[in-house]
Scaffold this active site. Structure first.
Site, PDB file in Angstrom:
ATOM      1  N   LYS A   1      21.729  20.759  14.174  1.00  0.00           N
ATOM      2  CA  LYS A   1      21.873  21.203  12.782  1.00  0.00           C
ATOM      3  C   LYS A   1      20.528  21.581  12.178  1.00  0.00           C
ATOM      4  O   LYS A   1      20.481  22.262  11.167  1.00  0.00           O
ATOM      5  CB  LYS A   1      22.611  20.170  11.929  1.00  0.00           C
TER       6      LYS A   1
ATOM      7  N   LYS B   1      20.394  22.077  23.279  1.00  0.00           N
ATOM      8  CA  LYS B   1      21.554  21.502  22.573  1.00  0.00           C
ATOM      9  C   LYS B   1      21.744  22.156  21.193  1.00  0.00           C
ATOM     10  O   LYS B   1      20.771  22.588  20.560  1.00  0.00           O
ATOM     11  CB  LYS B   1      21.441  19.981  22.463  1.00  0.00           C
TER      12      LYS B   1
ATOM     13  N   LYS C   1      10.290  15.970  18.310  1.00  0.00           N
ATOM     14  CA  LYS C   1      10.182  16.051  16.854  1.00  0.00           C
ATOM     15  C   LYS C   1       8.732  16.071  16.401  1.00  0.00           C
ATOM     16  O   LYS C   1       8.413  16.689  15.390  1.00  0.00           O
ATOM     17  CB  LYS C   1      10.975  14.929  16.159  1.00  0.00           C
TER      18      LYS C   1
HETATM   19  P1  ATP Z   1      19.025  16.863  13.924  1.00  0.00           P
HETATM   20  O1  ATP Z   1      19.134  18.291  14.349  1.00  0.00           O
HETATM   21  O2  ATP Z   1      18.754  16.647  12.471  1.00  0.00           O
HETATM   22  O3  ATP Z   1      18.153  16.030  14.829  1.00  0.00           O
HETATM   23  P2  ATP Z   1      21.511  16.401  15.225  1.00  0.00           P
HETATM   24  O4  ATP Z   1      22.358  17.599  15.019  1.00  0.00           O
HETATM   25  O5  ATP Z   1      20.879  16.213  16.561  1.00  0.00           O
HETATM   26  O6  ATP Z   1      20.452  16.280  14.067  1.00  0.00           O
HETATM   27  P3  ATP Z   1      22.212  13.615  14.781  1.00  0.00           P
HETATM   28  O7  ATP Z   1      22.489  13.117  13.406  1.00  0.00           O
HETATM   29  O8  ATP Z   1      20.876  13.287  15.375  1.00  0.00           O
HETATM   30  O9  ATP Z   1      22.454  15.173  14.876  1.00  0.00           O
HETATM   31  O10 ATP Z   1      23.340  13.087  15.760  1.00  0.00           O
HETATM   32  C1  ATP Z   1      24.592  12.588  15.390  1.00  0.00           C
HETATM   33  C2  ATP Z   1      25.458  12.402  16.611  1.00  0.00           C
HETATM   34  O11 ATP Z   1      25.854  13.683  17.112  1.00  0.00           O
HETATM   35  C3  ATP Z   1      24.772  11.685  17.769  1.00  0.00           C
HETATM   36  O12 ATP Z   1      25.710  10.814  18.375  1.00  0.00           O
HETATM   37  C4  ATP Z   1      24.411  12.783  18.712  1.00  0.00           C
HETATM   38  O13 ATP Z   1      24.363  12.338  20.048  1.00  0.00           O
HETATM   39  C5  ATP Z   1      25.557  13.761  18.502  1.00  0.00           C
HETATM   40  N1  ATP Z   1      25.158  15.134  18.796  1.00  0.00           N
HETATM   41  C6  ATP Z   1      24.208  15.849  18.154  1.00  0.00           C
HETATM   42  N2  ATP Z   1      24.116  17.094  18.669  1.00  0.00           N
HETATM   43  C7  ATP Z   1      25.040  17.161  19.668  1.00  0.00           C
HETATM   44  C8  ATP Z   1      25.431  18.180  20.571  1.00  0.00           C
HETATM   45  N3  ATP Z   1      24.869  19.380  20.559  1.00  0.00           N
HETATM   46  N4  ATP Z   1      26.419  17.917  21.447  1.00  0.00           N
HETATM   47  C9  ATP Z   1      27.011  16.705  21.483  1.00  0.00           C
HETATM   48  N5  ATP Z   1      26.688  15.686  20.653  1.00  0.00           N
HETATM   49  C10 ATP Z   1      25.716  15.899  19.751  1.00  0.00           C
END
Ligand code: ATP
Ligand code: LTN
Length: 335
Positions: free
Chosen positions: A202, A199, A117
Site C-alpha cells: 500500500k 510484493k 524501510k
Molecule cells: P506497508 O506498505 O505500509 O508496509 P503493507 O501493505 O505491507 O504495508 P502491512 O500493514 O505491513 O501492509 O501488513 C498487513 C498484513 O498484510 C500482514 O499480515 C502482511 O503479511 C499482509 N500483506 C501485506 N502485503 C501483502 C501481499 N502483497 N500479499 C499477501 N499478504 C500481504
C-alpha cells in the site's frame, strides 16, 4: 478471554498506513474472518507500528477509524472476536521494553523489512523502525497467542518473536506460548501489478501497482488492463517465467475457488484481454459488498467507537495479567 477453553488463540495486526490493498485482503484480512469460529481471535490495528514512518497526525487518526471499519466490513464480528487499537492497550509498549532488553542488536539488524524501510526512508531511520520486531513480539506474546495469521513478508518477524519467547522462557521460567505461523496456501504473497516480482504494497508510489479494497469498478478494470504480463499470450502458471500471469491466476483462484488447471482450461484459446476482464470481475464481485458495508459502518461513529472501546477493555484485562507475571519474573518491585 481466559485461555482455559479449548479454542486456540489467534492474534494478528495490520498497520493503518493507508487503505488496505488486495494483498492485505488476500494474505491476511480475508482469512481473519474465516478463523473466528474455530479460534479465539484478537485483531489489532497497529497504530504504534505505523509511527515508525512519518505520519500526519490527523491522517493517522482518520486511517485508524477507516481501518477498523474496513476490518469489520470484511467480516470480523465483534461478537466473536476482539478488535482493538494497539495504542489503547498500554501493556504492549510495556512488554516491548522488556523484550527489547532480551533481544540482540544483531538479530534486529538481520531483519529485511528494516533494511528495506531504512533504504526507503533514509532521512528517518529511527530507533522504532529498528526495534519494530520487539513490539510485534510483545503484541503476540502478551496474549499467549498460539497462532499468528500473516502474509509471508512477516515470517522473519514471527521467527524473531518465537526466539525471544523461547529465550525468555529459558532465562526466567516458562511464561510465553511460543507462537506458530499461519500463512494461507494461496495468496500469501500477492505481487505488484506493475513489477510482479515485488510484493503488492500500500505504500508503493505507483498507484497502478496495487488494487485498493476501496477502488471502484472502473479503477479496478483500468488497473487490471495495465497489469504487466508477458508476450506469450497463453494463460498458464509459471512463476519463474510468467510472474504477472501467475499472480493474476492466484488472485482469480482465491476468488473463484478454481484451481490453476481449471483456469488454464477456462482460458485456453483466449487472450489475456478476456482473462484480465474475468479477474477484474471476480475482484469487483468480492469487494463490492465489503465496500457497501464499509460506508455504512464508517457513518455509524457510535458503533465504531463502542466496538473499539470494548475491544481495548477486554484485551487490556488479559494483557495486564500477563504483564504482571512478567514484571514479577524480571524482578520489578511490586506491592
Ligand atoms: P506497508 O506498505 O505500509 O508496509 P503493507 O501493505 O505491507 O504495508 P502491512 O500493514 O505491513 O501492509 O501488513 C498487513 C498484513 O498484510 C500482514 O499480515 C502482511 O503479511 C499482509 N500483506 C501485506 N502485503 C501483502 C501481499 N502483497 N500479499 C499477501 N499478504 C500481504
Ligand atoms: N508487522 C505487521 C503488523 C503487526 C502484526 C503484529 C502482525 C503488528 N503487530 C502482531 C501480526 C502480529 C505487518 O503486517 N507489517
Amino acid at each position: 478471554m481466559e485461555n482455559t477453553e479449548k479454542k486456540k488463540r489467534i492474534l494478528s495486526g495490520i498497520q493503518p498506513t493507508g487503505t488496505f490493498t488486495l494483498g492485505n485482503y488476500i494474505g491476511a484480512v480475508r482469512n481473519w474472518g474465516q478463523l473466528q469460529d474455530e479460534y479465539e481471535c484478537l485483531y489489532m490495528i497497529a497504530d504504534m507500528h505505523a509511527l515508525t514512518v512519518r505520519q500526519v497526525p490527523a491522517e493517522l487518526r482518520k486511517r485508524t477509524r477507516e481501518a477498523a471499519a474496513l476490518l469489520l466490513a470484511s467480516g470480523i464480528d465483534p461478537a466473536k472476536s476482539l478488535i482493538f487499537v494497539q495504542s489503547h492497550v498500554p501493556a504492549h509498549a510495556q512488554l516491548a521494553w522488556i523484550l527489547n532488553c532480551n533481544t540482540q542488536f544483531g538479530e534486529l539488524s538481520r531483519m529485511t523489512q528494516f533494511k528495506d524501510k531504512s533504504a526507503k526512508h533514509s532521512d528517518n531511520i529511527n530507533a522504532g523502525l529498528f526495534t519494530y520486531p520487539s513490539l510485534m513480539a510483545a503484541d503476540i506474546l502478551i496474549y499467549n497467542a498460539d497462532l499468528v495469521p500473516v502474509g509471508v513478508d512477516q515470517t522473519q518477524h514471527l521467527e524473531l518473536a518465537r526466539n525471544v519467547a523461547d529465550r525468555f522462557n529459558r532465562s526466567y521460567s516458562p511464561t510465553f506460548t511460543v507462537p506458530g505461523g499461519y500463512t494461507p496456501k494461496l495468496g500469501a504473497k500477492v505481487m505488484s501489478l506493475q513489477e510482479p516480482t515485488k510484493k503488492m504494497s500500500k505504500s508503493d508510489e505507483n498507484a497502478n501497482s496495487y488494487i485498493l479494497m476501496l477502488d471502484d469498478p472502473d479503477t479496478i478494470v483500468r488497473k487490471l488492463k495495465r497489469a504487466v504480463t508477458d508476450s506469450e499470450g497463453i494463460v498458464c502458471a509459471d512463476s519463474e517465467n510468467k510472474p504477472g500471469i501467475t499472480n493474476l491466476m492466484s488472485i482469480y483462484s482465491v476468488f473463484t475457488g478454481n484451481d490453476f488447471a481449471a483456469i488454464e482450461r477456462e482460458f485456453s484459446g483466449k487472450g489475456y484481454g478476456d482473462f484480465k476482464m474475468a479477474v477484474a470481475e471476480s475482484i469487483i464481485d468480492t469487494l463490492s459488498p465489503i465496500q457497501n458495508e464499509y460506508k455504512r459502518i464508517l457513518d455509524d461513529k457510535t458503533y465504531l467507537e463502542q466496538t473499539l472501546k470494548e475491544g481495548a477493555q477486554k484485551a487490556s484485562y488479559t494483557a495486564s495479567k500477563l504483564l504482571e507475571k512478567v514484571y514479577k519474573k524480571v524482578g520489578f518491585l511490586q506491592f
